[in-house]
Design a protein around this motif. Structure first.
Motif, PDB file in Angstrom:
ATOM      1  N   ASN A  85       0.920  -1.353  -0.172  1.00  0.00           N
ATOM      2  CA  ASN A  85       0.008  -0.060   0.071  1.00  0.00           C
ATOM      3  C   ASN A  85       0.883   1.193  -0.149  1.00  0.00           C
ATOM      4  OD1 ASN A  85       1.097  -0.218   2.497  1.00  0.00           O
ATOM      5  ND2 ASN A  85      -1.124  -0.693   3.501  1.00  0.00           N
ATOM      6  N   ASP A 100       7.314  -6.641 -10.804  1.00  0.00           N
ATOM      7  CA  ASP A 100       6.426  -5.609 -10.775  1.00  0.00           C
ATOM      8  C   ASP A 100       5.896  -5.579  -9.326  1.00  0.00           C
ATOM      9  OD1 ASP A 100       3.725  -4.685 -13.170  1.00  0.00           O
ATOM     10  OD2 ASP A 100       5.115  -3.337 -11.886  1.00  0.00           O
ATOM     11  N   PHE A 101       5.013  -4.584  -9.261  1.00  0.00           N
ATOM     12  CA  PHE A 101       4.469  -4.263  -7.972  1.00  0.00           C
ATOM     13  C   PHE A 101       3.047  -3.734  -8.340  1.00  0.00           C
ATOM     14  CE2 PHE A 101       4.896   0.007  -6.653  1.00  0.00           C
ATOM     15  CZ  PHE A 101       6.144   0.472  -7.082  1.00  0.00           C
ATOM     16  N   VAL A 103      -0.109  -1.611  -6.215  1.00  0.00           N
ATOM     17  CA  VAL A 103      -0.329  -0.799  -5.005  1.00  0.00           C
ATOM     18  C   VAL A 103      -1.820  -0.609  -4.553  1.00  0.00           C
ATOM     19  CG1 VAL A 103      -0.099   1.709  -3.953  1.00  0.00           C
ATOM     20  CG2 VAL A 103       1.536   0.993  -5.614  1.00  0.00           C
ATOM     21  N   LYS A 104      -1.910  -0.892  -3.391  1.00  0.00           N
ATOM     22  CA  LYS A 104      -3.356  -1.042  -3.118  1.00  0.00           C
ATOM     23  C   LYS A 104      -4.069   0.221  -2.585  1.00  0.00           C
ATOM     24  CE  LYS A 104      -2.404  -4.026   0.084  1.00  0.00           C
ATOM     25  NZ  LYS A 104      -2.369  -5.401   1.203  1.00  0.00           N
ATOM     26  N   TYR A 108      -9.079  -1.974 -11.213  1.00  0.00           N
ATOM     27  CA  TYR A 108      -9.015  -3.024 -12.506  1.00  0.00           C
ATOM     28  C   TYR A 108      -8.223  -2.472 -13.671  1.00  0.00           C
ATOM     29  CZ  TYR A 108      -9.913  -6.563 -15.924  1.00  0.00           C
ATOM     30  OH  TYR A 108      -9.850  -7.789 -16.713  1.00  0.00           O
ATOM     31  N   PRO A 109      -8.602  -1.445 -14.346  1.00  0.00           N
ATOM     32  CA  PRO A 109      -7.811  -0.962 -15.657  1.00  0.00           C
ATOM     33  C   PRO A 109      -6.329  -0.918 -15.317  1.00  0.00           C
ATOM     34  CG  PRO A 109      -9.556   0.321 -15.177  1.00  0.00           C
ATOM     35  CD  PRO A 109      -9.477  -0.409 -14.085  1.00  0.00           C
ATOM     36  N   SER A 110      -5.811  -0.560 -14.100  1.00  0.00           N
ATOM     37  CA  SER A 110      -4.493  -0.523 -13.773  1.00  0.00           C
ATOM     38  C   SER A 110      -4.075  -1.890 -13.374  1.00  0.00           C
ATOM     39  CB  SER A 110      -4.407   0.235 -12.429  1.00  0.00           C
ATOM     40  OG  SER A 110      -3.037  -0.046 -11.860  1.00  0.00           O
ATOM     41  N   LYS A 112      -4.961  -4.395 -14.911  1.00  0.00           N
ATOM     42  CA  LYS A 112      -5.100  -5.084 -16.155  1.00  0.00           C
ATOM     43  C   LYS A 112      -3.729  -4.961 -16.832  1.00  0.00           C
ATOM     44  CE  LYS A 112      -7.537  -4.206 -20.026  1.00  0.00           C
ATOM     45  NZ  LYS A 112      -8.695  -4.314 -20.999  1.00  0.00           N
ATOM     46  N   MET A 113      -3.198  -3.631 -16.767  1.00  0.00           N
ATOM     47  CA  MET A 113      -1.951  -3.288 -17.522  1.00  0.00           C
ATOM     48  C   MET A 113      -0.797  -3.946 -16.660  1.00  0.00           C
ATOM     49  SD  MET A 113      -0.520   0.568 -17.962  1.00  0.00           S
ATOM     50  CE  MET A 113       0.456   0.824 -16.689  1.00  0.00           C
ATOM     51  N   HIS A 114      -0.686  -4.079 -15.441  1.00  0.00           N
ATOM     52  CA  HIS A 114      -0.029  -4.839 -14.766  1.00  0.00           C
ATOM     53  C   HIS A 114       0.078  -6.480 -14.917  1.00  0.00           C
ATOM     54  CE1 HIS A 114       2.082  -1.678 -12.608  1.00  0.00           C
ATOM     55  NE2 HIS A 114       0.793  -1.063 -12.399  1.00  0.00           N
ATOM     56  N   LYS A 117       1.708  -7.146 -18.321  1.00  0.00           N
ATOM     57  CA  LYS A 117       3.334  -7.411 -18.166  1.00  0.00           C
ATOM     58  C   LYS A 117       3.422  -8.613 -17.551  1.00  0.00           C
ATOM     59  CE  LYS A 117       7.109  -4.853 -16.962  1.00  0.00           C
ATOM     60  NZ  LYS A 117       8.126  -4.485 -15.933  1.00  0.00           N
TER      61      LYS A 117
ATOM     62  N   THR B 326       3.356   3.465 -10.607  1.00  0.00           N
ATOM     63  CA  THR B 326       4.450   2.541  -9.928  1.00  0.00           C
ATOM     64  C   THR B 326       5.805   2.613 -10.507  1.00  0.00           C
ATOM     65  OG1 THR B 326       3.544   0.885 -11.538  1.00  0.00           O
ATOM     66  CG2 THR B 326       2.520   0.864  -9.247  1.00  0.00           C
ATOM     67  N   ILE B 328       9.773   1.082 -10.215  1.00  0.00           N
ATOM     68  CA  ILE B 328      10.828   0.229  -9.693  1.00  0.00           C
ATOM     69  C   ILE B 328      12.026   0.723 -10.417  1.00  0.00           C
ATOM     70  CG2 ILE B 328      11.981  -1.952  -9.920  1.00  0.00           C
ATOM     71  CD1 ILE B 328       9.521  -3.531  -9.814  1.00  0.00           C
ATOM     72  N   GLU B 364      -9.999   5.551 -13.495  1.00  0.00           N
ATOM     73  CA  GLU B 364      -9.416   4.567 -13.221  1.00  0.00           C
ATOM     74  C   GLU B 364      -8.004   3.872 -14.259  1.00  0.00           C
ATOM     75  OE1 GLU B 364     -11.652   1.586 -10.510  1.00  0.00           O
ATOM     76  OE2 GLU B 364     -12.374   1.584 -12.880  1.00  0.00           O
ATOM     77  N   ASP B 365      -8.389   4.422 -15.564  1.00  0.00           N
ATOM     78  CA  ASP B 365      -7.150   3.996 -16.669  1.00  0.00           C
ATOM     79  C   ASP B 365      -6.136   4.691 -16.441  1.00  0.00           C
ATOM     80  OD1 ASP B 365      -9.455   3.551 -19.429  1.00  0.00           O
ATOM     81  OD2 ASP B 365      -8.276   1.988 -18.219  1.00  0.00           O
ATOM     82  N   ALA B 367      -2.964   5.100 -15.351  1.00  0.00           N
ATOM     83  CA  ALA B 367      -2.055   4.412 -14.756  1.00  0.00           C
ATOM     84  C   ALA B 367      -0.688   4.464 -15.348  1.00  0.00           C
ATOM     85  CB  ALA B 367      -2.211   2.848 -14.388  1.00  0.00           C
ATOM     86  N   LEU B 369       3.432   3.034 -15.553  1.00  0.00           N
ATOM     87  CA  LEU B 369       4.494   1.885 -15.114  1.00  0.00           C
ATOM     88  C   LEU B 369       5.886   2.288 -15.500  1.00  0.00           C
ATOM     89  CD1 LEU B 369       3.769  -1.883 -15.228  1.00  0.00           C
ATOM     90  CD2 LEU B 369       5.772  -1.107 -15.431  1.00  0.00           C
ATOM     91  N   ASP B 371       9.800   1.146 -15.078  1.00  0.00           N
ATOM     92  CA  ASP B 371      10.490  -0.057 -14.694  1.00  0.00           C
ATOM     93  C   ASP B 371      12.191   0.564 -15.206  1.00  0.00           C
ATOM     94  OD1 ASP B 371      12.091  -2.224 -14.399  1.00  0.00           O
ATOM     95  OD2 ASP B 371      10.218  -3.487 -14.388  1.00  0.00           O
ATOM     96  N   ARG B 373      15.919  -0.677 -14.823  1.00  0.00           N
ATOM     97  CA  ARG B 373      16.913  -1.340 -13.794  1.00  0.00           C
ATOM     98  C   ARG B 373      18.094  -1.886 -15.007  1.00  0.00           C
ATOM     99  NH1 ARG B 373      13.306  -6.328 -11.860  1.00  0.00           N
ATOM    100  NH2 ARG B 373      11.274  -5.399 -12.371  1.00  0.00           N
ATOM    101  N   GLU B 384       5.117   2.172 -19.193  1.00  0.00           N
ATOM    102  CA  GLU B 384       3.992   1.831 -20.028  1.00  0.00           C
ATOM    103  C   GLU B 384       3.067   2.577 -19.505  1.00  0.00           C
ATOM    104  OE1 GLU B 384       4.643  -2.677 -19.366  1.00  0.00           O
ATOM    105  OE2 GLU B 384       2.402  -2.763 -19.785  1.00  0.00           O
ATOM    106  N   ARG B 386      -1.687   3.353 -20.570  1.00  0.00           N
ATOM    107  CA  ARG B 386      -2.798   3.329 -21.683  1.00  0.00           C
ATOM    108  C   ARG B 386      -2.856   4.409 -22.372  1.00  0.00           C
ATOM    109  NH1 ARG B 386      -4.812  -0.965 -21.790  1.00  0.00           N
ATOM    110  NH2 ARG B 386      -6.796  -0.400 -22.321  1.00  0.00           N
TER     111      ARG B 386
END
Lengths: 236, 448
Positions: A85, A100-101, A103-104, A108-110, A112-114, A117, B326, B328, B364-365, B367, B369, B371, B373, B384, B386
């Protein structure tokens, strides 16, 4: 069918993740068999093979990070996704080679993207053996044992990571068609390299783990570099 | 081929057609203007009109007793042709005068090269290869020569220019140089054609013709190099500008972030003290405060100061806009980049992603990412996000939908410049409604 493991001490959180997985599974048309353990200790005590592990970072007892470190001692391959979290905690995920990780709270859309991967990573680690027909008979290899393949006049030469060279008959194109793995990248008309064993690339020089330096041809430069960057970035 | 004394409209039109081919090959990548087919028709009519006008003019002006006037008028004719083509390109395509000039000049030079070759062959073969007069298949030889030359030039010149892309060319000085080169080619062509009618030793004529071919080739080569140099300079300026801006932003961000970190640390400490102290405090208020400290979560510690600053800055921005980011990030893997490069590379990548997700209708879309490393001896940055709608790619880089055409994708170009500076590569793809950016650079040291 992919075997997933959720390591989470809060039943409600585990439930939430499972419902997201179910939704993804239905929409995407992939099947999962999901197991749930309440602590990392339970897993480490009797580790089973999974295609993907969701690990809560904030576990009582052994924390998710510590568990991951212990896991990596005997298993460097299984993809690992942390669930947390606080985004900060997972920043160093690379230290345990986490994929990957999440986050709470999870939307759902986010998610889905993860998951896309994660799916790519799972597809990569499965289907990893090659069958090579040599003059001395059939040889089965794990993909990561192969460094690169060269061809001259239909004579294929497989260079393995342990220094061995296997000779076979065929074309690179034929080999590529038989084994369409995203890690296998065509460098030129006579050379194909396994991205898993590429150490570094500078310009058109590809340095392999064994020390061999391969050349990307002018014609393949753009495509080969794009494919390699995509593979290493996790897009393929 | 004494053009003006014996003006042949057909031959002239043939020459125009021969120039049209390379000019169009070069200009074909440019954005077309509206009502394209109407414009094409208008240009065709214009070129025919031009031919007739020059024909009429030549009859009026040309006189054998005044040879100097003849060569001047010949020069003027060729200049007029160049201008005509300039107008054609500007009519058909949305581009600057300078870019149009580049296409016409280079196209003209290519045609010159093509017409110089049969002449050269005639000289070198000692007259064995006689140029057929125009009305007896001479134009077939001319067209064949053009076809051969253009075919050879296609991979060597035309395709390379097309791959490079003809960005708006602004620099006057290099283009003036180009004007002089083209006029020199034209002038030289005039001189050689005139001398063909004068009794000079054959080997001298041959030498002149060889030299003509040489300068045509040189002019084409030089024009390509000018294009490269111009674009390189453009990119460097753009990158430098971004870097300077980046550094200023970096300093400002760093101060803010240090202040926030300090404040949050204090508050966290206070909360702990209050909780442990057992003094009656509104637990609800403490919970609220704890939640506010989510901002602290935006503080990134990757072990790389520049990376910390840019990630924290973007993380705060995302938090404010309700974007889930997110990260990393292995700071040590990117330590070989300078502060400005780190800030610019990650900053631009995240800015593009943020801009893209903000235009998504569903909150909600949103997001992103990130990474970043090391993979063996390579530093790989992957983002990444949407996408709404589809992306157009040119030159391997996505085209932004920004209205400001001058800032057109400079962020992406900056990313590519930084990657290339370290012998790396940038790959951008759009798959299944998600945009992927992968930047791969070899870490210094190690073999290879």
């Amino acid at each position: 069918m992919y075997r997933l493991l959720i390591v989470e001490n809060e039943p409600s959180e585990a439930q939430e993740l499972m419902s997201l997985l179910n939704r993804f599974s239905e929409e995407r048309g992939v099947s999962f068999r999901t197991s749930w353990l309440k602590s990392a200790a339970e897993y480490l005590y009797a580790p089973e093979e999974y295609d993907l592990i969701f690990m809560d970072i904030d576990l009582p007892g052994i924390s998710g990070m510590e568990a991951a470190q212990m896991l990596r001692v005997f298993d460097q391959a299984t993809p690992l996704v942390f669930v947390t979290n606080l985004a900060q905690y997972a920043l160093k995920g690379y230290e345990v080679d986490a994929l990957d990780f999440l986050v709470k709270p999870l939307g759902y859309p986010s998610f889905k993207m993860h998951m896309e991967k994660a799916l790519r990573a799972m597809e990569r680690t499965s289907s990893e053996s090659l069958a090579v027909q040599t003059r001395d008979g059939m040889r089965i290899l794990r993909l990561h044992e192969l460094e690169y393949v060269e061809v001259r006049n239909h004579n294929l030469s497989f260079h393995l990571t342990n220094g061995e060279k296997l000779a076979s008959y065929g074309t690179l194109k034929g080999f590529e068609e038989q084994h369409p793995h995203p890690a296998l990248i065509r460098l030129s008309s006579y050379c194909l390299a396994n991205a898993q064993n590429i150490c570094s690339v500078r310009g058109r020089d590809v340095a392999m783990e064994s020390g061999a330096v391969l050349q990307i041809s002018h014609g393949r430069k753009r495509a080969a570099l794009d494919e390699l960057a995509s593979y290493l970035g996790g897009s393929r | 081929m004494d053009m003006l004394s014996d003006f042949n409209a057909g031959a002239f039109l043939l020459m125009l057609a021969q120039i049209l081919v390379p000019v169009m090959l070069l200009a074909s990548g440019l954005p077309r203007r509206s009502h394209f087919s109407v414009r094409v028709a208008a240009c065709a009519v214009g070129l025919v009109a031009c031919t007739l006008a020059i024909g009429a003019l030549s009859k009026a002006v040309f006189s054998e007793e005044r040879p100097l006037a003849a060569s001047v008028s010949l020069l003027a004719t060729f200049a007029l042709v160049l201008v005509a083509f300039l107008l054609v390109v500007l009519t058909l395509f949305e581009t600057s005068v300078w870019t149009a000039f580049f296409c016409c000049g280079a196209g003209y030079t290519a045609q010159n090269l093509a017409s110089a070759l049969p002449d050269l062959l005639e000289s070198l073969s000692g007259g064995a290869f006689q140029q057929l007069p125009l009305d007896r298949g001479g134009h077939l030889v001319s067209m064949l020569s053009c076809a051969v030359v253009y075919l050879i030039c296609y991979p060597l010149f035309f395709r390379k220019v097309q791959e490079h892309g003809l960005v708006y060319l602004h620099d006057k000085s290099t283009l003036l140089f180009f004007i002089f080169v083209v006029l020199a080619v034209v002038g030289y062509d005039v001189v050689v054609k005139e001398l063909a009618g004068v009794p000079i030793p054959d080997h001298n004529l041959a030498e002149l013709r060889i030299f003509h071919v040489v300068i045509c080739v040189f002019a084409l080569f030089a024009s390509y190099k000018i294009l490269c140099a111009r674009q390189f300079a453009d990119e460097v300026t753009a990158t430098e500008l971004l870097m300077q801006r980046s550094l200023k932003q970096y300093e400002a961000s760093k101060e803010t972030i240090d202040a926030i970190n300090l404040k949050c640390h204090d508050i966290r400490h206070q909360i702990r003290t209050l909780r442990d102290g057992g003094t009656h405090v509104d637990q609800g208020a403490l919970d609220d405060l704890s939640r506010e400290i989510r901002i602290y979560d935006s503080s990134m510690q990757t072990g790389n100061e520049a990376l910390d600053v840019i990630l924290t800055e973007k993380s705060l921005l995302c938090e404010r806009h309700g974007i889930s980011l997110t990260c990393i990030a292995d700071g040590a893997a990117f330590s070989f980049l300078s502060t400005a490069e780190t800030y610019s590379l990650f900053g631009n990548a995240l800015d593009n992603a943020i801009e893209a997700v903000l235009s998504l209708p569903e909150a909600e879309d949103r997001a992103i990412l990130l990474d970043a490393r090391r993979r063996k001896e390579m530093a790989v940055m992957h983002t990444e996000n949407r996408l709404a709608g589809t992306l157009e790619f040119r030159d391997g880089l996505p085209q932004t939908i920004k209205p400001d055409i001058n800032n057109h994708g400079f962020g992406m170009r900056s990313i590519r410049t930084i990657a290339q500076r370290h012998g790396g590569t940038v790959t951008a793809t759009a798959q299944d409604g998600t945009f992927h950016l992968n930047v791969m650079m070899a870490m210094p040291g190690g073999h290879g």
